[in-house]
Design an enzyme around this catalytic site. Structure first.
Site, PDB file in Angstrom:
ATOM      1  N   LYS A 222       0.816  -1.218   0.000  1.00 19.67           N
ATOM      2  CA  LYS A 222       0.000   0.000   0.000  1.00 19.67           C
ATOM      3  C   LYS A 222       0.850   1.268   0.000  1.00 19.67           C
ATOM      4  O   LYS A 222       2.037   1.249   0.303  1.00 19.67           O
ATOM      5  CB  LYS A 222      -0.984  -0.012   1.181  1.00 19.67           C
ATOM      6  CG  LYS A 222      -2.188  -0.929   0.901  1.00 19.67           C
ATOM      7  CD  LYS A 222      -3.244  -0.891   1.980  1.00 19.67           C
ATOM      8  CE  LYS A 222      -4.424  -1.792   1.566  1.00 19.67           C
ATOM      9  NZ  LYS A 222      -5.428  -1.914   2.635  1.00 19.67           N
ATOM     10  N   ARG A 256      -3.572 -10.293   4.785  1.00 22.37           N
ATOM     11  CA  ARG A 256      -4.027 -10.235   3.394  1.00 22.37           C
ATOM     12  C   ARG A 256      -2.887  -9.657   2.553  1.00 22.37           C
ATOM     13  O   ARG A 256      -2.529  -8.494   2.706  1.00 22.37           O
ATOM     14  CB  ARG A 256      -5.274  -9.346   3.318  1.00 22.37           C
ATOM     15  CG  ARG A 256      -5.863  -9.209   1.940  1.00 22.37           C
ATOM     16  CD  ARG A 256      -7.080  -8.293   1.979  1.00 22.37           C
ATOM     17  NE  ARG A 256      -7.656  -8.116   0.660  1.00 22.37           N
ATOM     18  CZ  ARG A 256      -7.193  -7.260  -0.241  1.00 22.37           C
ATOM     19  NH1 ARG A 256      -6.167  -6.491   0.020  1.00 22.37           N
ATOM     20  NH2 ARG A 256      -7.776  -7.175  -1.426  1.00 22.37           N
TER      21      ARG A 256
HETATM   22  C1  7PJ Z   1      -8.172  -4.434   2.269  1.00 24.64           C
HETATM   23  C2  7PJ Z   1      -9.229  -5.248   1.877  1.00 24.64           C
HETATM   24  C3  7PJ Z   1      -7.780  -4.429   3.639  1.00 24.64           C
HETATM   25  C4  7PJ Z   1      -9.512  -6.038   4.031  1.00 24.64           C
HETATM   26  C5  7PJ Z   1      -8.495  -4.158   0.167  1.00 24.64           C
HETATM   27  C6  7PJ Z   1      -5.654  -2.975  -1.558  1.00 24.64           C
HETATM   28  C7  7PJ Z   1      -7.014  -2.393  -1.470  1.00 24.64           C
HETATM   29  N1  7PJ Z   1      -9.906  -6.055   2.742  1.00 24.64           N
HETATM   30  N2  7PJ Z   1      -9.414  -5.065   0.560  1.00 24.64           N
HETATM   31  N3  7PJ Z   1      -8.499  -5.246   4.476  1.00 24.64           N
HETATM   32  N4  7PJ Z   1      -7.717  -3.768   1.179  1.00 24.64           N
HETATM   33  N5  7PJ Z   1     -10.157  -6.818   4.916  1.00 24.64           N
HETATM   34  O1  7PJ Z   1      -5.421  -4.167  -1.382  1.00 24.64           O
HETATM   35  O2  7PJ Z   1      -4.740  -2.140  -1.828  1.00 24.64           O
HETATM   36  O3  7PJ Z   1      -6.884  -3.705   4.099  1.00 24.64           O
HETATM   37  S1  7PJ Z   1      -8.385  -3.582  -1.485  1.00 24.64           S
END
Ligand code: 7PJ
Length: 277
Positions: A222, A256
């Site tokens: 990020k 994640r």
């Molecule tokens: C997240 C997500 C996060 C959860 C995305 C990216 C944006 N779901 N989906 N937590 N981020 N739970 O991956 O840059 O931080 S999409």
């Protein structure tokens, strides 16, 4: 040990688990929806499973800062064939990164095991749809919406506000019939937060942990990593791993990430050191 059941599989959440990111948006697959994008998705899924991912997180809505909204029909067309194809071929937990009630309902029918909602079930009908699936839910904090969330970023106390928001969403889930044992919390790194806010949230992960819920952290590649290191998105792996390690040592157990293997290895060492066996 603390087990949570995700559809047809249970995981011990006292140990770390990696969630591999599978974007099925047209900006990640140039011909979104065609045979070759499904093929690409399955190839990537297989690699992430072999690398040790416990979950494959399928997302059909880009939630990058400034991203345009997607129609329900478009999101269904992107996500559902991929959920179905993964469940037909692999023994893994499919998590669905969605805020859309009909995507939740249909994904659950096709065998998804976790609903991952960056809007914490705030969309109309989402609480009811999620409750009906009986699946666990990851509730994430976001300030504003993806198109505007980085425009005006200010908090009196980011810790207090994120905690209060997540606890209010827990209460809303319980009122809708979702047991708190089915909930995972996520502070939402990068979702309506400046760099200092993100750093504060990460440094105080232990305080979220004290609320008694499993924690998921999503910070892979990020902007905050780029802001600290001054590196482009394809050079953010080491920074991502350092930040994830900092939250593991404060009790986060679900990660994640795009880069599954480096995290599986790192987290295995962290876990073994902690247990001394
Ligand atoms: C997240 C997500 C996060 C959860 C995305 C990216 C944006 N779901 N989906 N937590 N981020 N739970 O991956 O840059 O931080 S999409």
């Amino acid at each position: 040990m603390s087990f949570m059941t995700f559809g047809d599989k249970s995981l011990d959440l006292s140990r770390p688990h990696v969630m591999g990111i599978l974007n099925v948006t047209p900006d990640s697959f140039s011909d979104g929806g065609s045979y070759s994008s499904l093929d690409d998705a399955l190839t990537q899924t297989e690699k992430m499973i072999l690398d040790g991912a416990s979950f494959i997180d399928v997302g059909g809505e880009s939630t990058r800062p400034g991203a345009k909204p997607v129609t329900i029909e478009e999101e269904m067309n992107r996500v559902l064939p991929v959920v179905e194809a993964i469940k037909a071929r692999f023994d893994t937990i499919v998590s669905v990164d969605t805020s859309t009630p009909s995507v939740m309902t249909e994904s659950a029918r096709l065998g998804a095991g976790l609903l991952n909602d960056v809007r914490a079930l705030e969309r109309e009908g989402a609480l009811q749809a999620a409750a009906q699936t009986g699946l666990p839910v990851c509730l994430m904090h976001m300030r504003g919406s993806p198109s505007t969330m980085q425009d005006d970023v200010s908090y009196d106390s980011v810790m207090e506000e994120v905690t209060a928001y997540l606890m209010a969403r827990v209460a809303a889930c319980e009122a809708a019939g979702i047991d708190r044992s089915q909930l995972i919390l996520d502070p939402g790194i990068g979702f309506g937060k400046s760099l200092p806010h993100n750093l504060t949230l990460l440094n105080h992960t232990a305080e979220f942990k004290r609320k008694g819920f499993p924690l998921l952290i999503g910070l892979s590649r990020k902007t905050m990593i780029g802001d600290v290191l001054g590196v482009p998105v394809d050079e953010r792996l080491y920074g991502t791993m350092g930040a994830n390690a900092a939250t593991y040592s404060q009790g986060a157990r679900l990660f994640r990430v795009h880069d599954v293997k480096p995290h599986v290895d790192m987290l295995e060492l962290m876990y073994r050191i902690e247990r001394e066996v």
